[in-house]
Write a protein that holds these residues in place. Structure first.
Motif, short mmCIF file in Angstrom:
data_model
loop_
_atom_site.label_atom_id
_atom_site.label_comp_id
_atom_site.label_asym_id
_atom_site.label_seq_id
_atom_site.Cartn_x
_atom_site.Cartn_y
_atom_site.Cartn_z
N TYR A 161 0.83 -1.18 0.00
CA TYR A 161 0.00 0.00 0.00
C TYR A 161 0.87 1.25 0.00
CZ TYR A 161 -3.57 -3.27 1.62
OH TYR A 161 -4.42 -4.33 1.73
N LEU A 162 0.35 2.32 -0.59
CA LEU A 162 0.92 3.65 -0.46
C LEU A 162 -0.18 4.57 0.06
CD1 LEU A 162 2.94 4.05 -3.79
CD2 LEU A 162 3.86 3.64 -1.52
N TRP A 163 0.21 5.64 0.72
CA TRP A 163 -0.72 6.63 1.22
C TRP A 163 -0.27 8.00 0.74
CZ3 TRP A 163 0.72 2.34 3.77
CH2 TRP A 163 -0.25 1.57 4.42
N ILE A 164 -1.22 8.94 0.63
CA ILE A 164 -0.89 10.33 0.33
C ILE A 164 -1.61 11.22 1.33
CG2 ILE A 164 -2.74 10.61 -1.39
CD1 ILE A 164 -0.68 12.37 -2.99
N ALA A 165 -0.94 12.25 1.79
CA ALA A 165 -1.51 13.24 2.70
C ALA A 165 -1.10 14.62 2.18
CB ALA A 165 -0.99 13.03 4.12
N SER A 166 -2.01 15.60 2.27
CA SER A 166 -1.67 16.93 1.76
C SER A 166 -2.64 18.00 2.23
CB SER A 166 -1.66 16.93 0.22
OG SER A 166 -2.95 16.65 -0.28
N ASP A 167 -2.21 19.24 2.13
CA ASP A 167 -3.01 20.43 2.39
C ASP A 167 -2.66 21.42 1.27
OD1 ASP A 167 -4.41 22.58 3.37
OD2 ASP A 167 -3.08 22.95 5.05
N GLY A 178 -4.40 25.77 -1.73
CA GLY A 178 -5.44 26.79 -1.84
C GLY A 178 -5.20 28.00 -0.95
N GLY A 179 -4.46 27.83 0.14
CA GLY A 179 -4.19 28.93 1.06
C GLY A 179 -3.88 28.39 2.43
N GLY A 180 -3.25 29.21 3.26
CA GLY A 180 -2.90 28.78 4.61
C GLY A 180 -1.69 27.87 4.59
N GLY A 181 -1.67 26.91 5.50
CA GLY A 181 -0.54 25.97 5.59
C GLY A 181 -0.46 25.10 4.35
N ASP A 182 0.68 24.44 4.20
CA ASP A 182 0.83 23.55 3.06
C ASP A 182 1.72 22.37 3.42
OD1 ASP A 182 3.25 24.88 3.19
OD2 ASP A 182 3.25 25.56 1.14
N ASN A 183 1.41 21.22 2.84
CA ASN A 183 2.23 20.01 3.02
C ASN A 183 1.79 18.97 2.02
OD1 ASN A 183 0.50 17.70 4.31
ND2 ASN A 183 -0.13 19.54 5.41
N ILE A 184 2.71 18.09 1.67
CA ILE A 184 2.39 16.89 0.91
C ILE A 184 3.38 15.81 1.33
CG2 ILE A 184 3.77 17.56 -1.09
CD1 ILE A 184 1.68 16.00 -2.82
N ALA A 185 2.87 14.60 1.50
CA ALA A 185 3.74 13.47 1.87
C ALA A 185 3.16 12.20 1.26
CB ALA A 185 3.83 13.34 3.38
N ILE A 186 4.06 11.31 0.88
CA ILE A 186 3.67 9.99 0.40
C ILE A 186 4.40 8.97 1.27
CG2 ILE A 186 3.78 8.39 -1.56
CD1 ILE A 186 3.80 10.98 -3.32
N THR A 210 -10.70 7.72 3.09
CA THR A 210 -10.42 6.37 2.58
C THR A 210 -9.69 6.42 1.25
OG1 THR A 210 -12.61 6.23 1.58
CG2 THR A 210 -12.37 5.31 3.78
N SER A 211 -9.86 7.50 0.50
CA SER A 211 -9.22 7.64 -0.82
C SER A 211 -7.71 7.85 -0.73
CB SER A 211 -9.85 8.81 -1.58
OG SER A 211 -9.62 10.03 -0.89
N GLN A 212 -7.18 8.10 0.47
CA GLN A 212 -5.74 8.34 0.64
C GLN A 212 -4.90 7.08 0.49
OE1 GLN A 212 -6.56 10.79 4.48
NE2 GLN A 212 -4.40 11.03 3.97
N LYS A 213 -5.51 5.92 0.64
CA LYS A 213 -4.78 4.65 0.63
C LYS A 213 -5.01 3.93 -0.68
CE LYS A 213 -4.57 0.31 3.23
NZ LYS A 213 -5.19 -0.45 4.33
N THR A 214 -3.93 3.45 -1.30
CA THR A 214 -4.07 2.69 -2.54
C THR A 214 -4.61 1.29 -2.24
OG1 THR A 214 -1.87 1.65 -2.47
CG2 THR A 214 -2.02 3.85 -3.48
N ALA A 215 -5.03 0.62 -3.28
CA ALA A 215 -5.27 -0.82 -3.18
C ALA A 215 -3.91 -1.49 -2.98
CB ALA A 215 -5.93 -1.32 -4.47
N ALA A 216 -3.90 -2.75 -2.62
CA ALA A 216 -2.63 -3.48 -2.46
C ALA A 216 -1.84 -3.43 -3.76
CB ALA A 216 -2.91 -4.92 -2.05
N LEU A 217 -0.54 -3.14 -3.65
CA LEU A 217 0.34 -3.07 -4.82
C LEU A 217 1.31 -4.24 -4.77
CD1 LEU A 217 1.28 0.73 -4.67
CD2 LEU A 217 -0.43 -0.35 -6.12
N SER A 218 1.47 -4.91 -5.88
CA SER A 218 2.47 -5.96 -6.00
C SER A 218 3.64 -5.41 -6.80
CB SER A 218 1.89 -7.19 -6.70
OG SER A 218 0.86 -7.76 -5.94
N LEU A 219 4.74 -5.12 -6.12
CA LEU A 219 5.92 -4.56 -6.77
C LEU A 219 7.03 -5.60 -6.77
CD1 LEU A 219 5.91 -1.02 -5.09
CD2 LEU A 219 4.85 -1.73 -7.24
N VAL A 220 7.83 -5.61 -7.82
CA VAL A 220 8.93 -6.56 -7.97
C VAL A 220 10.25 -5.83 -7.74
CG1 VAL A 220 10.07 -8.13 -9.58
CG2 VAL A 220 7.57 -7.92 -9.60
#
Length: 75
Positions: free
Chosen positions: A1-7, A66-74, A42-52
């Motif tokens: 799985y991967l996750w994304i978070a942001s403002d 859009g304004g105010g604080g800002d962040n992005i992380a994966i 719930t949309s922040q989390k991917t389905a299971a990923l099979s990586l080689v």
């Protein structure tokens, strides 16, 4: 799985190989989250990923502030 978070809004795109033409939307934030707040939507989390190991994959993150604080992380 991967996750994304942001403002504010963000999208995480991924491909099953190194070709960007094969990308699809795999996770997103529609609104905002705190820094590294992985479980607000719930949309922040991917389905299971099979990586080689050793294989190259294409990932792309798009982000809108859009304004105010800002962040992005994966994670």
């Amino acid at each position: 799985y991967l996750w994304i978070a942001s403002d504010d809004d963000s999208q995480l795109w991924g491909s099953s190989d190194a070709n960007p033409a094969n990308k699809s939307l795999i996770a997103s934030v529609t609104g905002w989250t705190g820094s590294r707040e992985w479980n607000k939507f719930t949309s922040q989390k991917t389905a299971a990923l099979s990586l080689v190991a050793g294989q190259i994959y294409y990932f792309e993150a798009l982000y809108k502030e859009g304004g105010g604080g800002d962040n992005i992380a994966i994670g």
